[in-house]
Design an enzyme around this catalytic site. Sequence first.
Site, PDB file in Angstrom:
ATOM      1  N   ASP A  13      38.559  34.763  48.045  1.00 23.24           N
ATOM      2  CA  ASP A  13      39.491  33.978  47.156  1.00 23.24           C
ATOM      3  C   ASP A  13      38.812  32.870  46.552  1.00 23.24           C
ATOM      4  O   ASP A  13      38.158  31.923  47.081  1.00 23.24           O
ATOM      5  CB  ASP A  13      40.653  33.695  47.881  1.00 23.24           C
ATOM      6  CG  ASP A  13      41.672  32.735  47.146  1.00 23.24           C
ATOM      7  OD1 ASP A  13      41.372  32.526  45.991  1.00 23.24           O
ATOM      8  OD2 ASP A  13      42.607  32.232  47.751  1.00 23.24           O
ATOM      9  N   ILE A  14      38.668  33.008  45.079  1.00 23.73           N
ATOM     10  CA  ILE A  14      37.826  31.984  44.408  1.00 23.73           C
ATOM     11  C   ILE A  14      38.412  30.722  44.491  1.00 23.73           C
ATOM     12  O   ILE A  14      37.824  29.572  44.067  1.00 23.73           O
ATOM     13  CB  ILE A  14      37.792  32.433  43.016  1.00 23.73           C
ATOM     14  CG1 ILE A  14      36.589  31.517  42.153  1.00 23.73           C
ATOM     15  CG2 ILE A  14      38.972  32.192  42.167  1.00 23.73           C
ATOM     16  CD1 ILE A  14      36.126  32.160  40.648  1.00 23.73           C
TER      17      ILE A  14
ATOM     18  N   ASN B 123      44.409  33.390  29.945  1.00 25.40           N
ATOM     19  CA  ASN B 123      44.599  34.342  28.473  1.00 25.40           C
ATOM     20  C   ASN B 123      44.852  33.173  27.455  1.00 25.40           C
ATOM     21  O   ASN B 123      44.382  31.903  27.662  1.00 25.40           O
ATOM     22  CB  ASN B 123      46.269  34.868  28.779  1.00 25.40           C
ATOM     23  CG  ASN B 123      47.223  33.645  28.982  1.00 25.40           C
ATOM     24  OD1 ASN B 123      47.411  32.688  28.312  1.00 25.40           O
ATOM     25  ND2 ASN B 123      47.633  33.901  30.227  1.00 25.40           N
TER      26      ASN B 123
ATOM     27  N   GLY C 261      47.577  37.097  38.589  1.00 27.98           N
ATOM     28  CA  GLY C 261      46.215  37.095  38.946  1.00 27.98           C
ATOM     29  C   GLY C 261      45.588  36.013  39.279  1.00 27.98           C
ATOM     30  O   GLY C 261      45.943  35.045  39.831  1.00 27.98           O
ATOM     31  N   VAL C 262      44.184  35.828  39.088  1.00 23.84           N
ATOM     32  CA  VAL C 262      43.350  34.679  39.428  1.00 23.84           C
ATOM     33  C   VAL C 262      43.958  33.309  38.928  1.00 23.84           C
ATOM     34  O   VAL C 262      43.825  32.180  39.177  1.00 23.84           O
ATOM     35  CB  VAL C 262      41.967  34.932  39.198  1.00 23.84           C
ATOM     36  CG1 VAL C 262      41.493  34.826  37.779  1.00 23.84           C
ATOM     37  CG2 VAL C 262      41.111  34.041  39.940  1.00 23.84           C
ATOM     38  N   ASP C 263      44.354  33.549  37.393  1.00 20.08           N
ATOM     39  CA  ASP C 263      44.841  32.491  36.779  1.00 20.08           C
ATOM     40  C   ASP C 263      46.231  31.652  37.695  1.00 20.08           C
ATOM     41  O   ASP C 263      46.080  30.345  37.644  1.00 20.08           O
ATOM     42  CB  ASP C 263      45.420  32.962  35.441  1.00 20.08           C
ATOM     43  CG  ASP C 263      45.736  31.926  34.439  1.00 20.08           C
ATOM     44  OD1 ASP C 263      45.327  30.608  34.698  1.00 20.08           O
ATOM     45  OD2 ASP C 263      46.113  32.385  33.306  1.00 20.08           O
TER      46      ASP C 263
ATOM     47  N   THR D 170      39.003  42.189  34.431  1.00 21.43           N
ATOM     48  CA  THR D 170      39.053  43.496  35.090  1.00 21.43           C
ATOM     49  C   THR D 170      40.218  43.909  35.795  1.00 21.43           C
ATOM     50  O   THR D 170      40.492  44.889  36.577  1.00 21.43           O
ATOM     51  CB  THR D 170      37.865  43.737  35.968  1.00 21.43           C
ATOM     52  OG1 THR D 170      37.817  43.047  37.221  1.00 21.43           O
ATOM     53  CG2 THR D 170      36.512  43.826  35.030  1.00 21.43           C
TER      54      THR D 170
HETATM   55  N1  AR6 Z   1      39.916  35.185  43.708  1.00 18.75           N
HETATM   56  C1  AR6 Z   1      39.245  35.908  43.125  1.00 18.75           C
HETATM   57  N2  AR6 Z   1      39.699  36.942  42.180  1.00 18.75           N
HETATM   58  C2  AR6 Z   1      40.869  37.137  42.195  1.00 18.75           C
HETATM   59  C3  AR6 Z   1      41.663  36.368  42.700  1.00 18.75           C
HETATM   60  C4  AR6 Z   1      41.480  35.134  43.430  1.00 18.75           C
HETATM   61  N3  AR6 Z   1      42.367  34.503  44.046  1.00 18.75           N
HETATM   62  N4  AR6 Z   1      43.066  36.685  42.289  1.00 18.75           N
HETATM   63  C5  AR6 Z   1      42.833  38.029  41.430  1.00 18.75           C
HETATM   64  N5  AR6 Z   1      41.558  38.118  41.392  1.00 18.75           N
HETATM   65  P1  AR6 Z   1      43.129  38.879  36.470  1.00 18.75           P
HETATM   66  P2  AR6 Z   1      42.151  39.436  33.908  1.00 18.75           P
HETATM   67  C6  AR6 Z   1      40.855  39.320  40.727  1.00 18.75           C
HETATM   68  O1  AR6 Z   1      44.181  39.819  36.294  1.00 18.75           O
HETATM   69  O2  AR6 Z   1      41.989  40.754  34.048  1.00 18.75           O
HETATM   70  C7  AR6 Z   1      46.602  36.472  33.971  1.00 18.75           C
HETATM   71  O3  AR6 Z   1      48.137  36.994  33.951  1.00 18.75           O
HETATM   72  C8  AR6 Z   1      41.372  40.573  40.314  1.00 18.75           C
HETATM   73  O4  AR6 Z   1      41.376  41.236  41.629  1.00 18.75           O
HETATM   74  O5  AR6 Z   1      43.020  37.685  37.248  1.00 18.75           O
HETATM   75  O6  AR6 Z   1      41.298  38.438  33.173  1.00 18.75           O
HETATM   76  C9  AR6 Z   1      46.070  35.768  33.013  1.00 18.75           C
HETATM   77  O7  AR6 Z   1      47.129  34.834  32.724  1.00 18.75           O
HETATM   78  C10 AR6 Z   1      40.460  41.171  39.270  1.00 18.75           C
HETATM   79  O8  AR6 Z   1      39.425  41.541  40.009  1.00 18.75           O
HETATM   80  O9  AR6 Z   1      42.377  38.642  35.120  1.00 18.75           O
HETATM   81  C11 AR6 Z   1      45.810  36.725  31.721  1.00 18.75           C
HETATM   82  O10 AR6 Z   1      46.986  36.953  31.070  1.00 18.75           O
HETATM   83  C12 AR6 Z   1      39.988  40.049  38.563  1.00 18.75           C
HETATM   84  O11 AR6 Z   1      40.245  38.787  39.586  1.00 18.75           O
HETATM   85  C13 AR6 Z   1      45.445  38.047  32.221  1.00 18.75           C
HETATM   86  O12 AR6 Z   1      45.893  37.946  33.842  1.00 18.75           O
HETATM   87  C14 AR6 Z   1      40.526  39.387  37.298  1.00 18.75           C
HETATM   88  O13 AR6 Z   1      41.863  39.922  37.025  1.00 18.75           O
HETATM   89  C15 AR6 Z   1      43.925  38.073  32.575  1.00 18.75           C
HETATM   90  O14 AR6 Z   1      43.482  39.241  32.791  1.00 18.75           O
END
Ligand code: AR6
Length: 175
Positions: free
Chosen positions: A13-14, A27, A35-37, A121
């Site tokens: 977890d980052i 975004n 997600g990570v955001d 991704t």
């Molecule tokens: N630690 C590390 N990696 C993570 C974590 C975490 N806590 N949580 C998720 N990931 P995404 P995107 C991974 O969807 O594709 C949001 O709603 C996840 O499994 O977070 O750039 C934003 O607000 C995946 O491998 O980001 C934007 O609207 C990676 O992080 C949109 O999603 C990226 O997934 C951005 O989409």
Amino acid sequence: MWEWSKITIVKGDITKQKADVIVNAANVSLLGGGGVDGAIHKAAGAELLKECKKFHGCPTGEARVTKGYNLNAKYIVHTPGPIWRGGFFDEQNLLRKSYINSLKKAIELKAKSIAFPSISTGGHKFPLDMASEIALATISEVLSKEENEIENVYIVCKSEDTFDQYEKSKKKMAG
Ligand code: AR6
């Protein structure tokens, strides 16, 4: 010669990662999301959103810096990665720009360590194999070409699949 030795793929977890800078896959609104955001905003606390509002958004591929608030990191670099639309809308170049501009911010901040998630991704649906190669190539190129004080770059992968893909790509590219 490209720099590979400073890049480490981590599973986890980052928000728990110890680094001077943590990168958020945001975004264009910079106002949080899933997600990570979502995880970064939750862990950092409500003050983060207040600071993000001051930017009035951010174009895809660019980057903005905030404080780290309740995270271990001193700073968060927020970058909206591209939404995948079949590869017809400059997505690969925009993903590259997200990594370059995030690293440039970290270099300006004199960071010694920076942690990236796998930008684009998840919700943004960028194909993982291609994204991992763009991420690794861009990071190693910037580390070798730009003057910087960075000692460690972590790519923090939440899922096993993501971790495995980055390991595979790194092996393929760095030997
Ligand atoms: N630690 C590390 N990696 C993570 C974590 C975490 N806590 N949580 C998720 N990931 P995404 P995107 C991974 O969807 O594709 C949001 O709603 C996840 O499994 O977070 O750039 C934003 O607000 C995946 O491998 O980001 C934007 O609207 C990676 O992080 C949109 O999603 C990226 O997934 C951005 O989409």
